[in-house]
Design a protein around this motif. Structure first.
Motif, short mmCIF file in Angstrom:
data_model
loop_
_atom_site.label_atom_id
_atom_site.label_comp_id
_atom_site.label_asym_id
_atom_site.label_seq_id
_atom_site.Cartn_x
_atom_site.Cartn_y
_atom_site.Cartn_z
N ALA A 142 73.23 -133.87 -20.38
CA ALA A 142 74.02 -134.25 -18.97
C ALA A 142 74.03 -133.46 -18.05
N ARG A 143 74.11 -132.07 -18.10
CA ARG A 143 73.92 -131.13 -17.00
C ARG A 143 72.46 -131.23 -16.29
N ARG A 144 71.50 -131.16 -17.21
CA ARG A 144 70.30 -130.48 -16.48
C ARG A 144 69.00 -131.23 -17.18
N GLY A 145 69.35 -132.40 -17.64
CA GLY A 145 68.27 -133.53 -18.15
C GLY A 145 67.91 -132.89 -19.49
N LEU A 146 67.07 -133.70 -20.22
CA LEU A 146 66.28 -133.35 -21.59
C LEU A 146 64.89 -132.68 -21.06
N ARG A 147 64.85 -131.34 -21.38
CA ARG A 147 63.42 -130.59 -21.26
C ARG A 147 62.62 -130.81 -22.64
N ILE A 148 61.46 -131.74 -22.22
CA ILE A 148 60.40 -131.83 -23.28
C ILE A 148 59.32 -130.79 -23.02
N SER A 149 58.99 -130.22 -24.06
CA SER A 149 57.67 -129.31 -23.85
C SER A 149 56.86 -129.52 -25.26
N GLY A 150 55.60 -128.58 -25.08
CA GLY A 150 54.78 -128.73 -26.21
C GLY A 150 53.63 -129.69 -25.99
N LEU A 151 53.10 -130.22 -27.37
CA LEU A 151 52.05 -130.75 -27.57
C LEU A 151 51.85 -132.52 -26.59
N LEU A 152 52.79 -132.78 -26.26
CA LEU A 152 52.96 -134.27 -25.64
C LEU A 152 53.33 -134.03 -24.18
N GLY A 153 53.05 -132.67 -23.52
CA GLY A 153 53.28 -132.43 -22.19
C GLY A 153 54.86 -132.03 -22.13
N ASP A 154 54.83 -131.52 -21.15
CA ASP A 154 56.05 -130.84 -20.36
C ASP A 154 56.84 -131.95 -19.31
N ARG A 155 58.16 -132.16 -19.33
CA ARG A 155 58.74 -132.81 -18.27
C ARG A 155 60.29 -132.81 -18.41
N ILE A 156 60.91 -133.08 -17.53
CA ILE A 156 62.41 -133.28 -17.61
C ILE A 156 62.84 -134.68 -17.50
N SER A 175 66.95 -124.82 -27.96
CA SER A 175 68.20 -124.55 -27.36
C SER A 175 68.74 -125.97 -26.96
N PRO A 176 70.10 -126.16 -26.85
CA PRO A 176 70.72 -127.37 -26.47
C PRO A 176 70.08 -127.87 -25.24
N GLY A 177 69.75 -129.23 -25.19
CA GLY A 177 69.20 -129.85 -24.10
C GLY A 177 67.69 -129.72 -23.97
N SER A 178 67.04 -129.11 -24.83
CA SER A 178 65.52 -128.96 -25.07
C SER A 178 64.87 -129.50 -26.20
N ALA A 179 63.94 -130.11 -26.39
CA ALA A 179 63.07 -130.53 -27.41
C ALA A 179 61.43 -130.00 -27.09
N HIS A 180 61.20 -129.30 -28.45
CA HIS A 180 59.79 -129.02 -28.30
C HIS A 180 58.69 -129.55 -29.43
N VAL A 181 57.74 -130.17 -29.25
CA VAL A 181 56.69 -130.56 -30.02
C VAL A 181 55.71 -129.44 -30.46
N THR A 182 55.91 -128.90 -31.69
CA THR A 182 54.89 -128.07 -32.37
C THR A 182 53.81 -128.60 -32.94
N VAL A 183 53.91 -129.54 -33.77
CA VAL A 183 52.78 -130.12 -34.46
C VAL A 183 52.49 -131.71 -34.24
N GLU A 232 75.72 -132.43 -24.09
CA GLU A 232 76.22 -132.11 -22.82
C GLU A 232 75.21 -131.05 -22.01
N ALA A 233 74.31 -130.48 -22.77
CA ALA A 233 73.33 -129.92 -22.01
C ALA A 233 72.19 -130.98 -21.35
N ARG A 268 74.71 -135.05 -31.26
CA ARG A 268 75.62 -133.88 -31.24
C ARG A 268 76.15 -133.47 -29.89
N PRO A 269 77.36 -133.04 -29.75
CA PRO A 269 77.98 -132.96 -28.36
C PRO A 269 77.36 -131.84 -27.76
N ALA A 270 76.91 -130.75 -28.20
CA ALA A 270 76.50 -129.68 -27.42
C ALA A 270 75.09 -129.76 -26.94
N HIS A 271 74.22 -130.56 -27.49
CA HIS A 271 72.95 -131.12 -27.25
C HIS A 271 72.87 -131.92 -26.07
#
Length: 338
Positions: A54-68, A149-157, A51-52, A46-49
């Protein structure tokens, strides 16, 4: 070699261009981890995700670790994909499988593979219609993620490794070659930091997850409760038991080699081993119902009803749950029109 960690044929995947078709929470996590491990990844979403990202990288967080993760190719329209891919991960909602398959039919290389990493039943068959038996694999994903939030993905389980493999009843003589390909793909994903295994028959694994989903997803969405609350409610638990019993009977009638001798054995594992680590989790169907106004009920309880009717097996609990979710979808649609 069901459930065996994959190690062979790994080198064949090192330079393969990868398309994540459906960069929602799961697709974003998988694509980001693969790109961070050095693979050539394109996200289609989706465009909004995007676009975010593209601006600042994909922010991954949660159980697989944090990274951009930065530098991935991004596309919000299949028509803008300018090349073919050796691997396509199909991570769209099950109701979009046919449309995305049609849009990507010429984007998969002749010797490539597309892997269904989706909920429910029927996705493998739908992909085969567009790509042919020799290029389609199935997968069971049983980790939970969200996009806060757009541009972020968080592993919960993260309950179990991603499982990838063919469906011999569908793929027939192509199964051995596809099993080897599944080992290579699983090895690549596992090496990227997302635990993954290859299996020789994906259907028992998919059905085990379906038994889990038909009990929890519709009731969690309708009652807006997490899994622990559902399992602990004396009025809800018998409904879940019945939904599982019916789905188990359908699987047996289809000849699915479930790793349980009876529905009662499965329910014991369900309540004692599966529910506790995901107790606080809420189904994605809850978000889909109240935000999107559309759910995957047709590929879950609805598919159980469809198969049961064909096989002459009773599935009245699943039928009622399907009707209730569809009615709730219409309520959401009416609210959106106001």
């Amino acid at each position: 070699m069901s459930g065996e960690p994959a190690t062979d044929n790994f080198d064949t995947m090192s330079d393969t261009p990868i398309l994540i078709a459906g960069a929602g929470a799961i697709g974003s996590i998988l694509g980001g981890m693969l790109h961070d491990a050095g693979h050539d990844v394109t996200l289609l979403g989706r465009p909004a995700h995007l676009e975010a990202i593209a601006r600042r990288g994909l922010r991954i967080s949660g159980l697989l670790g944090d990274r951009i993760v930065a530098g991935m190719t991004l596309a919000d329209d299949p028509a803008r994909l300018g090349r073919r891919f050796g691997l396509i991960v199909c991570a769209v909602k099950s109701y979009d499988t046919e449309s995305i398959a049609a849009a990507l039919a010429d984007r998969l290389s002749d010797d490539g593979a597309i892997v269904s990493m989706q909920n429910g039943l029927g996705n493998i068959e739908s992909l085969i219609e567009s790509f042919g038996r020799r290029r389609v694999l199935g997968a069971r994903v049983i980790f939970g993620a969200e996009i806060p939030s757009p541009g972020s993905a968080h592993v919960t389980v993260f309950a179990q490794p991603v499982a990838i493999g063919p469906a011999p009843a569908i793929h027939r003589e192509d199964s051995p070659a596809l099993a080897a390909r599944a080992r290579a793909i699983a090895a690549m994903i596992d090496a990227a930091g997302v635990p993954a295994v290859a299996v020789d028959d994906i259907m028992p694994v998919l059905w085990t997850k379906v038994l889990y989903n038909v009990a929890l997803n519709p009731l969690g969405a309708l009652l807006q409760q997490h899994y622990g609350a559902l399992a602990g409610d004396p009025d809800v638990r018998p409904i879940m038991d019945s939904a599982i019993e019916e789905a188990f009977a359908v699987a047996r009638a289809l000849g699915i080699a479930l790793p349980f001798s009876s529905a009662a054995e499965y329910r014991k594992v369900f309540y004692e081993q599966m529910i506790p680590p995901t107790s606080s989790h809420r189904p994605t169907m809850l978000h889909d119902l109240h935000v999107r106004g559309r759910t995957e009920i047709g590929a879950l309880n609805g598919k159980i009803v469809e198969l049961a009717d064909r096989l002459g097996v009773s599935a009245e609990t699943n039928r009622i749950l399907t009707r209730l979710v569809r009615a709730a979808q219409r309520v959401t649609e009416k609210k959106e029109r106001r």
